[in-house]
Design an enzyme around this catalytic site. Structure first.
Site, mmCIF file in Angstrom:
data_model
loop_
_atom_site.group_PDB
_atom_site.id
_atom_site.type_symbol
_atom_site.label_atom_id
_atom_site.label_comp_id
_atom_site.label_asym_id
_atom_site.label_seq_id
_atom_site.Cartn_x
_atom_site.Cartn_y
_atom_site.Cartn_z
ATOM 1 N N ARG A 1 -43.664 27.987 -2.060
ATOM 2 C CA ARG A 1 -42.694 27.375 -1.163
ATOM 3 C C ARG A 1 -41.562 26.727 -1.920
ATOM 4 N NH1 ARG A 1 -44.925 23.074 2.127
ATOM 5 N NH2 ARG A 1 -45.787 22.529 0.101
ATOM 6 N N SER B 1 -49.673 24.203 -9.983
ATOM 7 C CA SER B 1 -51.058 23.726 -9.926
ATOM 8 C C SER B 1 -52.014 24.539 -10.785
ATOM 9 C CB SER B 1 -51.514 23.694 -8.480
ATOM 10 O OG SER B 1 -50.552 22.996 -7.729
ATOM 11 N N ASP C 1 -50.599 19.634 -8.142
ATOM 12 C CA ASP C 1 -50.694 19.362 -6.693
ATOM 13 C C ASP C 1 -51.578 18.144 -6.380
ATOM 14 O OD1 ASP C 1 -52.952 20.777 -7.451
ATOM 15 O OD2 ASP C 1 -52.964 22.115 -5.719
HETATM 16 MG MG MG Z 1 -51.500 23.617 -1.817
#
Ligand code: MG
Ligand code: ADP
Length: 464
Positions: free
Chosen positions: A85, A149, A203
């Protein structure tokens, strides 16, 4: 006649339970997991044992929480699981609850995930360009927080060397490289805009920050989604990898690798071994593979295979469908265990999966398998978390600790029982800690922007 069928039913039942018992953990076993996690944490923090430790306890260079005076527009990227994203986050002074966010989800094609690093980062930059255009901000140059992450070795906030890919990622030429440089190089190649990459964020850290923005007691971030991981605020004096002994720093535990040196061998089953063998990273992320969304469905499928082979399920008929890797997605565990769901509907899910020869009895068993596998995952996760909160309590020499854990991840949020089992385990195994759990709303997006905002505030203050 009746007697014979009764005893054969009993035999079937006993056979089934014997298989499931391998997946059930006692209180003592869970305490063992907690203890070993605590030991591994200390090994990861200490200089002399760090290299051999499975839980890497990585410094994040995040030291201060937002104080409410942050302000500005920030871009954030979220890479590290199912979706990629790009976000625009508007942070306004003192308006803690009204962070304004816009975001767009982009698919990461299989070729980009498993091709070259250049292809992956070119794709990412292409998505940023598309997003800026979509927002009517073409060519804008904003401070950016990059939620990435995967385990990275950081020596400052805006740099991080990728130690290894996890969760199915494989792009070549990235391990051992600074991912911020890889991103900047790709931006440079594109020659369309410039971005000020301020922070590389895990994250878990974004999740802790987002929750900490509203609850100052939040000093732990937990993810249970595609993978699983935890961060928490550690005393600097315990962090031998970083110079300077004052105050606290957030540690990215990378606890998914717990068990990679055999710490979980006592509890690991043939089903876990089968899942591991066919994964993108065999022998790695042992704990993660027993807990997170990417793997639970596959564990269930392997248990069902075993039952069928033993003639205890689907009338002993092994279908091609059941032999197909990945058909049993983790979301089915949630659906099948949903309390409102009648057995008839379990059967229709199985039919939908192409497992057509199921009886009512089969449905009961499938539901039990799902329940046992999810419960084990939640308890293992809770045992690890109990070690974390107890360590924080001991760090502070407190008889009792009140603390909040910020949580993100679809498995935690959508599974009907996972969170309850996990909370219960933490309560049982860390009775001196009063733990509150809050769900983060978009920790990896908003969190990266907040960390960037804090870094910009501190940087600007230093320049004045
Ligand atoms: Mg996530
Ligand atoms: P990520 O961890 O990649 O940022 P998520 O937190 O959304 O993303 O987690 C995605 C994982 O959640 C997937 O691996 C999927 O198996 C699992 N998942 C998706 N839907 C559900 C559901 N309804 N119940 C449990 N797990 C789910």
């Amino acid at each position: 006649q009746e007697c014979a069928s009764l005893s054969s039913r009993k035999r079937v039942h006993a056979g089934r339970q014997r298989i499931l018992d391998a997946l059930r953990l006692s209180q003592e076993q869970l305490l063992d997991v907690k203890r070993r996690m605590g030991e591994e944490m200390n090994r990861g923090l200490a200089k002399e044992s760090h290299d051999q430790a499975t839980v890497k306890m990585l410094p994040t260079f995040v030291r201060s929480m937002p104080d409410g005076t942050e302000s500005g527009d920030f871009l954030a990227l979220d890479l590290g699981g199912t979706n990629f994203r790009v976000l625009l986050v508007r942070v306004r002074r003192w308006k803690r609850r009204s962070v304004e966010m816009h975001n767009k989800i982009y698919a990461i094609p299989q070729e980009a995930m498993q091709g070259t690093g250049e292809e992956l980062f070119d794709h990412i930059v292409h998505c940023i360009a598309d997003f800026l255009e979509y927002m009517g901000m073409k060519g804008a140059s904003l401070p950016l927080g990059f939620t990435f992450s995967f385990p990275c070795h950081q020596s400052k906030l805006d740099q991080g060397i990728l130690l290894k890919w996890t969760k199915g990622f494989k792009a070549t030429g990235c391990e051992g490289e600074d991912v911020v440089t890889l991103l900047k190089d790709a931006i440079y190649r594109k020659e369309e805009f410039d971005l000020d990459v301020v922070a590389l964020v895990n994250d878990t850290v974004g999740t802790m920050m987002t929750c900490g923005y509203e609850d100052p007691l939040c000093e732990v971030g937990l993810i249970v989604g595609t993978g699983t991981n935890v961060c928490y605020m550690e005393e600097m004096q315990n962090m031998e990898l970083v110079d300077g002994g004052e105050g606290k720093m957030c540690v990215n535990m990378e606890w998914g690798a717990f068990g990679d040196h055999g710490e979980l061998d006592d509890f690991s089953t043939d089903f876990d071994k089968a899942v591991d063998e066919h994964s993108a990273n065999p022998g790695k992320q042992t704990y993660e593979k027993m807990i997170s969304g990417m793997y639970l469905g596959e564990i269930v499928r392997n248990v069902l295979l075993e039952f069928t082979t033993k003639g205890l399920l689907f009338r002993g008929k092994l279908s091609e469908r059941l032999k197909t890797r990945g058909i049993f997605e983790t979301k089915f565990l949630s659906q099948i265990e949903s309390d409102r769901l009648a057995l008839r509907q379990v059967r229709s899910i199985l039919q939908h999966l192409g497992l057509t020869s199921s009886t009512c009895d089969d449905s009961i068993l499938v539901k039990e398998v799902c329940s046992v596998v999810a419960c084990r995952a939640a308890q293992l996760c809770g045992a690890g978390l109990a070690a974390v909160v107890d360590k924080i309590r001991q760090n502070r020499n407190l008889p009792e600790l009140k603390i909040t854990v910020g949580v993100d991840g679809t498995l935690y949020k959508l599974h009907p029982h996972f969170s309850n089992f996990m909370h219960e385990t933490v309560r049982d195994l860390a009775p001196q800690c009063k733990v509150t759990f809050i769900q983060s709303e978009d920790g990896s997006g908003k969190g990266a922007a907040l960390i960037t905002a804090v870094a910009c505030r501190i940087r600007d203050a230093g320049q004045r």
